[in-house]
Scaffold this motif. Structure first.
Motif, PDB file in Angstrom:
ATOM      1  N   LEU A  92      19.702 -24.283 -12.273  1.00 56.42           N
ATOM      2  CA  LEU A  92      20.533 -23.730 -11.212  1.00 56.42           C
ATOM      3  C   LEU A  92      21.543 -24.748 -10.689  1.00 56.42           C
ATOM      4  O   LEU A  92      22.673 -24.391 -10.341  1.00 56.42           O
ATOM      5  N   ASP A  93      21.162 -26.028 -10.623  1.00 57.79           N
ATOM      6  CA  ASP A  93      22.095 -27.077 -10.200  1.00 57.79           C
ATOM      7  C   ASP A  93      23.284 -27.154 -11.151  1.00 57.79           C
ATOM      8  O   ASP A  93      24.430 -27.365 -10.731  1.00 57.79           O
ATOM      9  N   HIS A  94      23.007 -26.987 -12.447  1.00 57.82           N
ATOM     10  CA  HIS A  94      24.066 -27.130 -13.443  1.00 57.82           C
ATOM     11  C   HIS A  94      24.978 -25.911 -13.472  1.00 57.82           C
ATOM     12  O   HIS A  94      26.214 -26.043 -13.478  1.00 57.82           O
ATOM     13  N   TRP A  95      24.392 -24.712 -13.471  1.00 57.10           N
ATOM     14  CA  TRP A  95      25.188 -23.509 -13.715  1.00 57.10           C
ATOM     15  C   TRP A  95      25.712 -22.860 -12.438  1.00 57.10           C
ATOM     16  O   TRP A  95      26.721 -22.170 -12.476  1.00 57.10           O
ATOM     17  N   ARG A  96      25.044 -23.013 -11.329  1.00 59.52           N
ATOM     18  CA  ARG A  96      25.500 -22.475 -10.048  1.00 59.52           C
ATOM     19  C   ARG A  96      26.023 -21.042 -10.209  1.00 59.52           C
ATOM     20  O   ARG A  96      27.210 -20.762  -9.947  1.00 59.52           O
ATOM     21  N   PRO A  97      25.183 -20.110 -10.608  1.00 62.17           N
ATOM     22  CA  PRO A  97      25.661 -18.741 -10.844  1.00 62.17           C
ATOM     23  C   PRO A  97      26.140 -18.070  -9.562  1.00 62.17           C
ATOM     24  O   PRO A  97      25.599 -18.309  -8.477  1.00 62.17           O
ATOM     25  N   SER A  98      27.150 -17.232  -9.713  1.00 61.43           N
ATOM     26  CA  SER A  98      27.699 -16.499  -8.578  1.00 61.43           C
ATOM     27  C   SER A  98      26.969 -15.184  -8.360  1.00 61.43           C
ATOM     28  O   SER A  98      26.943 -14.652  -7.245  1.00 61.43           O
ATOM     29  N   LEU A  99      26.411 -14.628  -9.440  1.00 61.01           N
ATOM     30  CA  LEU A  99      25.695 -13.359  -9.399  1.00 61.01           C
ATOM     31  C   LEU A  99      24.679 -13.380 -10.528  1.00 61.01           C
ATOM     32  O   LEU A  99      25.001 -13.806 -11.646  1.00 61.01           O
ATOM     33  N   ALA A 100      23.450 -12.934 -10.262  1.00 58.58           N
ATOM     34  CA  ALA A 100      22.393 -12.917 -11.276  1.00 58.58           C
ATOM     35  C   ALA A 100      21.967 -11.490 -11.550  1.00 58.58           C
ATOM     36  O   ALA A 100      21.616 -10.745 -10.626  1.00 58.58           O
ATOM     37  N   LEU A 101      22.003 -11.096 -12.822  1.00 60.55           N
ATOM     38  CA  LEU A 101      21.588  -9.760 -13.250  1.00 60.55           C
ATOM     39  C   LEU A 101      20.399  -9.907 -14.187  1.00 60.55           C
ATOM     40  O   LEU A 101      20.536 -10.435 -15.292  1.00 60.55           O
ATOM     41  N   PHE A 102      19.226  -9.459 -13.732  1.00 59.88           N
ATOM     42  CA  PHE A 102      18.013  -9.532 -14.535  1.00 59.88           C
ATOM     43  C   PHE A 102      17.796  -8.180 -15.215  1.00 59.88           C
ATOM     44  O   PHE A 102      17.790  -7.141 -14.549  1.00 59.88           O
ATOM     45  N   ILE A 103      17.584  -8.190 -16.528  1.00 66.91           N
ATOM     46  CA  ILE A 103      17.468  -6.944 -17.283  1.00 66.91           C
ATOM     47  C   ILE A 103      15.999  -6.517 -17.393  1.00 66.91           C
ATOM     48  O   ILE A 103      15.143  -7.298 -17.810  1.00 66.91           O
ATOM     49  N   GLU A 104      15.721  -5.300 -17.027  1.00 67.20           N
ATOM     50  CA  GLU A 104      14.441  -4.599 -17.182  1.00 67.20           C
ATOM     51  C   GLU A 104      13.343  -5.161 -16.301  1.00 67.20           C
ATOM     52  O   GLU A 104      13.201  -4.750 -15.173  1.00 67.20           O
ATOM     53  N   SER A 105      12.529  -6.101 -16.780  1.00 64.17           N
ATOM     54  CA  SER A 105      11.374  -6.510 -15.965  1.00 64.17           C
ATOM     55  C   SER A 105      10.858  -7.896 -16.330  1.00 64.17           C
ATOM     56  O   SER A 105       9.669  -8.162 -16.198  1.00 64.17           O
ATOM     57  N   ASP A 106      11.748  -8.782 -16.778  1.00 64.81           N
ATOM     58  CA  ASP A 106      11.324 -10.145 -17.120  1.00 64.81           C
ATOM     59  C   ASP A 106      11.387 -10.998 -15.850  1.00 64.81           C
ATOM     60  O   ASP A 106      12.390 -11.645 -15.563  1.00 64.81           O
ATOM     61  N   LEU A 107      10.311 -10.991 -15.092  1.00 68.47           N
ATOM     62  CA  LEU A 107      10.298 -11.539 -13.737  1.00 68.47           C
ATOM     63  C   LEU A 107       9.528 -12.853 -13.696  1.00 68.47           C
ATOM     64  O   LEU A 107       8.299 -12.878 -13.607  1.00 68.47           O
ATOM     65  N   TRP A 108      10.261 -13.970 -13.751  1.00 69.16           N
ATOM     66  CA  TRP A 108       9.648 -15.295 -13.654  1.00 69.16           C
ATOM     67  C   TRP A 108       9.689 -15.753 -12.204  1.00 69.16           C
ATOM     68  O   TRP A 108      10.765 -15.883 -11.616  1.00 69.16           O
ATOM     69  N   PRO A 109       8.523 -16.008 -11.598  1.00 67.23           N
ATOM     70  CA  PRO A 109       8.490 -16.276 -10.155  1.00 67.23           C
ATOM     71  C   PRO A 109       9.379 -17.414  -9.687  1.00 67.23           C
ATOM     72  O   PRO A 109      10.127 -17.256  -8.715  1.00 67.23           O
ATOM     73  N   ASN A 110       9.307 -18.586 -10.323  1.00 65.42           N
ATOM     74  CA  ASN A 110      10.107 -19.713  -9.854  1.00 65.42           C
ATOM     75  C   ASN A 110      11.600 -19.454 -10.022  1.00 65.42           C
ATOM     76  O   ASN A 110      12.408 -19.859  -9.178  1.00 65.42           O
ATOM     77  N   LEU A 111      11.957 -18.791 -11.100  1.00 68.50           N
ATOM     78  CA  LEU A 111      13.364 -18.466 -11.325  1.00 68.50           C
ATOM     79  C   LEU A 111      13.885 -17.562 -10.206  1.00 68.50           C
ATOM     80  O   LEU A 111      14.995 -17.757  -9.691  1.00 68.50           O
ATOM     81  N   ILE A 112      13.087 -16.587  -9.820  1.00 69.35           N
ATOM     82  CA  ILE A 112      13.495 -15.647  -8.776  1.00 69.35           C
ATOM     83  C   ILE A 112      13.489 -16.318  -7.405  1.00 69.35           C
ATOM     84  O   ILE A 112      14.451 -16.210  -6.637  1.00 69.35           O
ATOM     85  N   LEU A 113      12.406 -17.011  -7.083  1.00 75.63           N
ATOM     86  CA  LEU A 113      12.301 -17.617  -5.757  1.00 75.63           C
ATOM     87  C   LEU A 113      13.356 -18.695  -5.542  1.00 75.63           C
ATOM     88  O   LEU A 113      13.948 -18.787  -4.458  1.00 75.63           O
ATOM     89  N   SER A 114      13.605 -19.507  -6.555  1.00 73.53           N
ATOM     90  CA  SER A 114      14.598 -20.580  -6.413  1.00 73.53           C
ATOM     91  C   SER A 114      16.005 -20.016  -6.306  1.00 73.53           C
ATOM     92  O   SER A 114      16.834 -20.535  -5.555  1.00 73.53           O
ATOM     93  N   SER A 115      16.289 -18.961  -7.065  1.00 71.11           N
ATOM     94  CA  SER A 115      17.609 -18.337  -6.975  1.00 71.11           C
ATOM     95  C   SER A 115      17.817 -17.730  -5.594  1.00 71.11           C
ATOM     96  O   SER A 115      18.896 -17.864  -4.994  1.00 71.11           O
ATOM     97  N   ALA A 116      16.790 -17.072  -5.069  1.00 71.95           N
ATOM     98  CA  ALA A 116      16.894 -16.479  -3.743  1.00 71.95           C
ATOM     99  C   ALA A 116      17.075 -17.551  -2.676  1.00 71.95           C
ATOM    100  O   ALA A 116      17.858 -17.376  -1.724  1.00 71.95           O
ATOM    101  N   ALA A 117      16.371 -18.683  -2.831  1.00 73.80           N
ATOM    102  CA  ALA A 117      16.493 -19.762  -1.854  1.00 73.80           C
ATOM    103  C   ALA A 117      17.905 -20.330  -1.817  1.00 73.80           C
ATOM    104  O   ALA A 117      18.369 -20.811  -0.777  1.00 73.80           O
ATOM    105  N   ARG A 118      18.622 -20.242  -2.954  1.00 75.65           N
ATOM    106  CA  ARG A 118      20.008 -20.714  -3.017  1.00 75.65           C
ATOM    107  C   ARG A 118      21.006 -19.607  -2.678  1.00 75.65           C
ATOM    108  O   ARG A 118      22.203 -19.788  -2.843  1.00 75.65           O
ATOM    109  N   ARG A 119      20.476 -18.459  -2.266  1.00 74.57           N
ATOM    110  CA  ARG A 119      21.292 -17.312  -1.865  1.00 74.57           C
ATOM    111  C   ARG A 119      22.176 -16.794  -3.009  1.00 74.57           C
ATOM    112  O   ARG A 119      23.317 -16.361  -2.780  1.00 74.57           O
ATOM    113  N   VAL A 120      21.651 -16.861  -4.222  1.00 67.19           N
ATOM    114  CA  VAL A 120      22.333 -16.228  -5.351  1.00 67.19           C
ATOM    115  C   VAL A 120      22.043 -14.724  -5.271  1.00 67.19           C
ATOM    116  O   VAL A 120      20.873 -14.334  -5.288  1.00 67.19           O
TER     117      VAL A 120
END
Length: 446
Positions: free
Chosen positions: A135-163
């Motif tokens: 996330l530090d490297h790519w700094r996404p502006s919008l995240a689109l997750f397809i279907e149901s591949d839900l990785w907890p740290n990926l989701i929680l860290s993205s939310a904490a950065r207000r992505v």
């Protein structure tokens, strides 16, 4: 299909994490020293690309492009392909795309079928440290997750950065739903971080809403809007010349346990159609050698595409164990058996085969695409085979009756047209986010 919305309470970013996720975060942090051994094992199994294994630790040699960056994540081949038309729509808005997935096969598909300006990365292993690097490297502006591949740290860290995060083409299978309900606090804490969930069906929408998605919209299945896969014309002409005059059946995306049944079906059908050629396209090409050995042991003659062999007059079963050539084989035959359905895998997507003119036969286990197969079956656009005997019967009827094939195909095409439109509905639902990105681009260029 109209857009329907299920609204729920506001996001839960500020609420304490349940114990399960706190334990998961601690364990995933503690497991980092074991990552080299884990990676080495996957390398030996061919499940990692040795040249790009650093991406699994959140380290990339690629440079982030200037401006807004839309990050799209899908687990593997099916999810990546489902995003293809959406990617084109976003590129048309001059948005840059970062596409992540978790398998070597999906990376090969991206390299073969996506434009070169689409950046592909392997999704990092779900450790807080690796995710933070990513996330530090790519700094996404919008995240689109397809279907149901839900990785907890990926989701929680993205939310904490207000992505801003949106779940697109959301699917919750009948098997997964009761499992998640047993840990409702955990899944609610994850799904509650998404601003929006775009579900494939009303049933999926109800399930995601029940599990804690705050805002759910039914948009349909993006896989129905995926364009037909391409084919090398020279290769197609060569294959058609080698098989001219022979009845051909394609068995697409087969899984272990199905190949033996198909070989036995071929033996029976060959008694009625002496020049029959069965083409087995395994879902995982590395099974090709094993399939060929099984075919030979059963008394049939096999040819293997990975050895650059072509089907000859003596070939009974042609094992097409290569990547990215389904479009080629769908064009070779008007009859396709969709794999992953005679065993409890859940079936594979039949839409590409329909778009390329094939009559569909499938087994009973199609829960991955339940709504699609139900609509096809009811309209006469696909034929269900619950047993090996039924498989022989359904294939035999289609081989013997060109008119039946035509009727089935026309019915299937009507179903696909009726169920389509998910791409347009998805773009409408994403418009507020895309408008914000366009405003950011305008401000940067001012």
């Amino acid at each position: 299909m109209r857009l329907s919305v299920v609204r729920r309470p506001p996001l839960v970013n500020s609420l304490p994490l349940p114990m399960t996720l706190r334990v998961y975060r601690s364990l995933s942090s503690a497991m980092v020293p074991l990552a080299p051994a884990f990676i080495n094992r996957r390398l030996k199994l061919g499940k990692e690309d040795p040249a790009r294994v650093s991406e699994r630790r959140g380290v990339s040699a690629d440079v982030r492009p200037v401006g807004p960056l839309v990050w799209i994540h899908g687990a593997s081949v099916g999810e990546v392909l489902a995003s293809a038309a959406l990617v084109e729509q976003l590129r048309a808005l001059n948005l840059r795309i970062l596409l992540t997935s978790g398998t070597v096969t999906s990376a090969a598909v991206v390299a073969k079928r996506f434009p070169p300006d689409v950046i592909h990365q392997y999704v990092p292993y779900d450790s807080p440290r690796y995710v933070a690097r990513f996330l530090d490297h790519w700094r996404p502006s919008l995240a689109l997750f397809i279907e149901s591949d839900l990785w907890p740290n990926l989701i929680l860290s993205s939310a904490a950065r207000r992505v801003p995060m949106v779940l697109i083409n959301g699917r919750m299978s009948p098997r997964s739903f009761p499992r998640w309900r047993r840990v409702s606090g955990t899944i609610s804490a994850l799904l509650g971080r998404f601003e929006l969930c775009l579900a494939q069906s009303e049933t999926d929408a109800d399930r995601f809403s029940t599990l804690g998605c705050p805002n759910v919209v039914t948009t349909g299945n993006l896989k129905l809007d995926v364009p037909a896969p391409p084919a090398d014309q020279a290769k197609l002409e060569r294959l058609m010349a080698m098989t001219r005059g022979r009845p051909v059946v394609i068995a697409a995306s087969t899984h272990p346990g199905e190949d033996e049944m198909l070989a036995e079906a071929h033996k029976i059908l060959a008694g009625y159609f002496p020049n029959l050629l069965t083409v087995i396209v395994p879902r995982h090409p590395d099974r090709g050698e094993a399939i060929a050995r099984m075919v030979e042991a059963s008394g049939l003659h096999a040819s293997l595409r990975s050895r650059e062999e072509l089907p000859t007059a003596a070939t009974d079963i042609y094992v097409a164990d290569t990547m990215g050539e389904l479009g080629l084989f769908y064009r070779l035959s008007p009859i396709v058996f969709m794999g992953g359905s005679l065993v409890e895998h859940g079936g594979q997507n039949p839409i590409e085969a329909v778009k390329l003119g094939a009559s569909i036969v499938h087994g009973p286990h199609v829960f991955n695409f339940g709504d699609v197969y139900e609509a096809l079956d009811q309209a006469g656009g696909a034929r269900k085979a619950d047993t090996q005997e039924a498989l022989v019967k359904q294939l035999g009827q289609l081989l013997a009756d060109p008119r039946a094939r035509e009727v089935s195909l026309k019915a299937a095409e009507r179903v696909v047209e009726r169920l389509g439109g998910a791409l347009d509905r998805t773009m409408i639902a994403l418009e507020p986010y895309l408008l914000q990105l366009r405003l950011e681009m305008g401000a940067a260029n001012a």
